[in-house]
Structures are given as structure tokens and as C-alpha cells.
Design a protein around this motif. Structure first.
Motif, PDB file in Angstrom:
ATOM      1  N   ASN A 113       1.707  -1.784  -6.959  1.00  0.00           N
ATOM      2  CA  ASN A 113       1.319  -3.190  -6.957  1.00  0.00           C
ATOM      3  C   ASN A 113      -0.116  -3.331  -7.460  1.00  0.00           C
ATOM      4  O   ASN A 113      -1.045  -2.825  -6.822  1.00  0.00           O
ATOM      5  CB  ASN A 113       1.404  -3.769  -5.543  1.00  0.00           C
ATOM      6  N   ASN A 139       5.184  -4.027  -9.343  1.00  0.00           N
ATOM      7  CA  ASN A 139       4.762  -5.429  -9.373  1.00  0.00           C
ATOM      8  C   ASN A 139       3.406  -5.514 -10.073  1.00  0.00           C
ATOM      9  O   ASN A 139       2.400  -5.029  -9.537  1.00  0.00           O
ATOM     10  CB  ASN A 139       4.645  -5.989  -7.954  1.00  0.00           C
ATOM     11  N   PRO A 176       2.040 -12.105  -1.604  1.00  0.00           N
ATOM     12  CA  PRO A 176       1.951 -10.655  -1.793  1.00  0.00           C
ATOM     13  C   PRO A 176       0.540 -10.116  -1.715  1.00  0.00           C
ATOM     14  O   PRO A 176       0.333  -8.918  -1.835  1.00  0.00           O
ATOM     15  CB  PRO A 176       2.553 -10.452  -3.197  1.00  0.00           C
ATOM     16  N   THR A 178       5.868   1.775  -3.657  1.00  0.00           N
ATOM     17  CA  THR A 178       5.801   0.714  -4.648  1.00  0.00           C
ATOM     18  C   THR A 178       4.443   0.727  -5.329  1.00  0.00           C
ATOM     19  O   THR A 178       3.441   1.189  -4.770  1.00  0.00           O
ATOM     20  CB  THR A 178       6.038  -0.666  -4.011  1.00  0.00           C
ATOM     21  N   SER A 212       2.448  -4.258   2.866  1.00  0.00           N
ATOM     22  CA  SER A 212       3.624  -4.749   2.160  1.00  0.00           C
ATOM     23  C   SER A 212       3.460  -6.237   1.917  1.00  0.00           C
ATOM     24  O   SER A 212       3.117  -6.974   2.843  1.00  0.00           O
ATOM     25  CB  SER A 212       4.895  -4.502   2.986  1.00  0.00           C
ATOM     26  N   PRO A 213       3.717  -6.707   0.695  1.00  0.00           N
ATOM     27  CA  PRO A 213       3.586  -8.141   0.448  1.00  0.00           C
ATOM     28  C   PRO A 213       4.684  -8.912   1.153  1.00  0.00           C
ATOM     29  O   PRO A 213       5.842  -8.524   1.142  1.00  0.00           O
ATOM     30  CB  PRO A 213       3.734  -8.246  -1.074  1.00  0.00           C
ATOM     31  N   HIS A 249       9.458   0.191  -6.575  1.00  0.00           N
ATOM     32  CA  HIS A 249       9.309  -1.052  -7.331  1.00  0.00           C
ATOM     33  C   HIS A 249       7.943  -1.108  -8.010  1.00  0.00           C
ATOM     34  O   HIS A 249       6.971  -0.493  -7.547  1.00  0.00           O
ATOM     35  CB  HIS A 249       9.466  -2.261  -6.412  1.00  0.00           C
ATOM     36  N   PHE A 290      -2.765  -6.392  -8.966  1.00  0.00           N
ATOM     37  CA  PHE A 290      -2.994  -7.824  -9.181  1.00  0.00           C
ATOM     38  C   PHE A 290      -4.378  -7.999  -9.791  1.00  0.00           C
ATOM     39  O   PHE A 290      -5.311  -7.264  -9.460  1.00  0.00           O
ATOM     40  CB  PHE A 290      -2.963  -8.589  -7.861  1.00  0.00           C
ATOM     41  N   TYR A 304      -1.610  -0.408  -3.675  1.00  0.00           N
ATOM     42  CA  TYR A 304      -1.966  -1.830  -3.623  1.00  0.00           C
ATOM     43  C   TYR A 304      -3.415  -1.984  -4.064  1.00  0.00           C
ATOM     44  O   TYR A 304      -4.335  -1.521  -3.381  1.00  0.00           O
ATOM     45  CB  TYR A 304      -1.814  -2.385  -2.211  1.00  0.00           C
ATOM     46  N   THR A 334      -2.389  -7.894   2.203  1.00  0.00           N
ATOM     47  CA  THR A 334      -2.294  -6.449   2.375  1.00  0.00           C
ATOM     48  C   THR A 334      -3.684  -5.905   2.673  1.00  0.00           C
ATOM     49  O   THR A 334      -4.691  -6.594   2.549  1.00  0.00           O
ATOM     50  CB  THR A 334      -1.763  -5.768   1.096  1.00  0.00           C
ATOM     51  N   ASP A 388       2.426   3.770  -0.893  1.00  0.00           N
ATOM     52  CA  ASP A 388       2.348   2.696  -1.879  1.00  0.00           C
ATOM     53  C   ASP A 388       1.002   2.694  -2.601  1.00  0.00           C
ATOM     54  O   ASP A 388       0.068   3.397  -2.230  1.00  0.00           O
ATOM     55  CB  ASP A 388       2.540   1.344  -1.188  1.00  0.00           C
TER      56      ASP A 388
END
Length: 325
Positions: free
Chosen positions: A219, A239, A173, A217, A167-168, A237, A221, A197, A176, A195
Motif C-alpha cells: 500500500n 493498492n 484506507p 499487502t 489494515s485500511p 494485494h 499513497f 503501508y 493505519t 504488509d
């Protein structure tokens, strides 16, 4: 059948044009060992006849042509999931794709390097995690490929699957156990409640990213530019963060979760939005950014978006115009 459950097995066929192959649809060709090492010149397994295994750890090297295709059958030990897991300690292919699937266990990724070819990881009943999570060690890049396809927890039980773990925290964030990649295109599908990530190096085309059940979530990046064709969650969510701009080429939707898009975030972990670089967010084509009951935050040095719908929408541009259609 090769059955040496507490020892290592090495299969070496590195002469020119030679590979390591299985007997198609033959259950008795199962390889049982602690560690399996394959060295080949023309592939190890095929799509129609993968190397079937019940192993803990894989090291596989292929140099000229052909794919590496592994099907981890496991030992059906549902009371102890770890017995069905596989660790991809080092898998390198210079001649073709890498495809690994597990029937019941998790996939832990140390290094999978297919260079200019594709990597496909599929955990039917569980998830895919960084080896750092399992061993508590620092590692570097996990997956190098042209195209990456990850599918988790699509089995009939709909377990708590995941792609990366963690979790960020509010300040960073990136702290992880994410799957760390260097790929050009990516597809991420998690049918479980965990999740997603993923941290990427370089420009990224996110062709598809989704959660199939409620929870979890999403996520993703990257330290380059990100183009998003489709991203969707059920209540979770979303992100999506890039250092060098975001192009939304399709739909980004969450049924109740928040959506956070940031095109100007420092990938060194510092929460430093709004550098002077022209890190724009723009919505291309007929796509939409939509959260049914959740909040939407859009941050960049310039923003040009249309079709944005949420209970609360925050758009922040520090250096250039905000254009909302």
C-alpha cells in the motif's frame, strides 16, 4: 566499549570539521546504553566503520558534512525481540545521508530528517514501524529525504517483516500506522510476510516496491503525482493511490492478489473519487498491469492503459475518455 545499559550516553564533537567515529571492524567498540545522543559537524560513523550500538533510543544531529551510520547489533536476545529494537527518536543530518540497520530488532521511526540527502533503513530480521504504533501517540512526518530505501526481513529465517503496520478500513484506507514520508523517490522491499503501508507528501517516483514471500499487502499513497517503475507481490494485494495522477512506467504484478490503482482519491480520508481535476492513469512504455487470478480496479478522471490482465478488470473514468490498447 562504552557499557552503561540503563543510562544515557552523549558523544559531542560539534567543532568545525569534527565527527564521531568508530574503529573499523572492532566489536569491542560497541556502545551499550538506554539512549545514545550524538552531536557532530562532520558525520557520525561511516559505511566501513558504522557506530555499533546496543541501545534503545537514538538522538543524532550532524550539521555540515558526512553521514550518520548506525549499526544496531543488539544483545542477541531472541527470546525478547524488544531488547534488540531501536527507536529513532530524532535523527537530523544536514550534511549527508542517514543509514541505520538492525541485526535482529525492529526500527521504530519518530523523525529522520536528511533533507536533500538519502535515508536507508534496513531491518534484517524484523520490520520498520512508525513510533506511533509503539507508543500509541499522534506524531507527524516520519522521514524527510530526497531518496528513501527501506529493506525489511531479508534474513535467513524469513520472519514476519513489515514496513508500516495496519489494515485500511473500507471507508478510510489511511487509518493505519503507516510510515509517513516526504521524499522524491522511494524503494520498498519486504522479504517477510507482513504488509507495506507508506503515505507520502508530494510527487513520488516509486522505483521499486515488492514482497518476496507469500502474503502481505503493498500500500503506497501520495497526495501528489505517482510514477511507478515496479511493484510486485506474491499473492498479496497491491493498492497504489495518488491525488494527482498515476503514471505506470514499468510492471505492476501480483500472483493471485488484487490490484487497485486510483489516481483521484481524496487524501483527507473521504472516499471521494472522480473530482474534476485531470487525475489521469496512463501506462507508459512497455509495462504491464497483471494479476494471475486476482481482480484489477483502475479509477481516475481519465485512463489510458494497455497490457492489463486479470480475472476481472474494472476501469472507471468519470470525466474523460477510457483508452484501452
Amino acid at each position: 566499549m562504552l557499557y552503561y545499559p540503563e543510562t544515557d550516553i552523549a558523544l559531542i564533537a560539534q567543532a568545525e570539521g569534527k565527527g564521531v567515529f568508530n574503529i573499523a571492524n572492532d566489536y569491542h567498540s560497541l556502545i551499550t546504553a538506554d539512549l545514545l545522543k550524538t552531536i557532530s559537524d562532520a558525520g557520525a560513523g561511516t559505511l566501513s566503520a558504522p557506530i555499533k550500538t546496543d541501545i534503545n533510543t537514538l538522538r543524532a544531529y550532524n550539521w555540515t558534512s558526512g553521514d550518520i551510520v548506525i549499526s544496531e547489533i543488539g544483545c542477541y536476545a531472541l527470546e525478547d525481540q524488544s531488547k534488540n529494537d531501536i527507536t529513532l527518536l530524532e535523527v537530523i543530518n544536514r550534511g549527508g545521508d542517514v543509514k541505520v540497520n538492525t541485526h535482529f530488532g525492529r526500527i521504530f521511526v519518530g523523525l529522520v530528517d536528511a533533507e536533500d540527502f538519502d535515508v536507508t533503513l534496513h531491518s534484517h530480521q524484523a520490520g520498520i514501524a512508525d513510533l506511533e504504533y509503539k507508543l500509541g501517540i499522534e506524531d507527524t512526518i516520519d522521514i524527510i529525504a530526497k531518496n528513501l530505501y527501506i529493506n525489511a526481513a531479508d534474513g535467513p529465517a524469513h520472519p514476519i517483516g513489515y514496513i508500516g503496520i495496519g489494515s485500511p478500513n473500507p471507508d478510510n484506507p489511511l487509518e493505519t500506522y503507516a510510515i509517513e514520508t516526504r521524499v522524491s523517490t522511494m524503494s520498498l522491499i519486504n522479504q517477510g510476510g507482513g504488509d507495506i503501508y507508506v503515505i507520502n507528501e508530494g510527487d513520488l517516483l516509486l522505483t521499486h516496491a515488492s514482497h518476496g514471500v507469500i502474503g502481505g499487502t503493498l500500500n503506497v499513497f501520495t497526495d501528489g503525482h505517482m510514477t511507478v517503475n515496479h511493484a510486485q507481490t506474491q499473492c498479496g494485494h497491491i493498492n497504489l493511490i495518488a491525488e494527482d495522477g498515476l503514471t505506470i512506467a514499468g510492471n505492476i504484478k501480483s500472483t493471485g492478489g488484487d490490484i487497485f490503482l486510483d489516481a483521484d482519491f481524496s487524501m483527507d480520508g473521504a472516499k471521494e473519487h472522480y473530482t474534476e481535476a485531470a487525475s489521469f492513469i496512463q501506462l507508459a512504455g512497455s509495462g504491464a498491469i497483471e494479476s494471475n487470478g486476482g481482480e484489477i480496479g483502475i479509477y481516475g478522471s481519465g485512463v489510458k492503459v494497455t497490457n492489463v490482465r486479470g480475472s476481472t478488470v474494472m476501469i472507471d473514468s468519470d470525466y474523460n475518455d477510457i483508452i484501452v490498447g
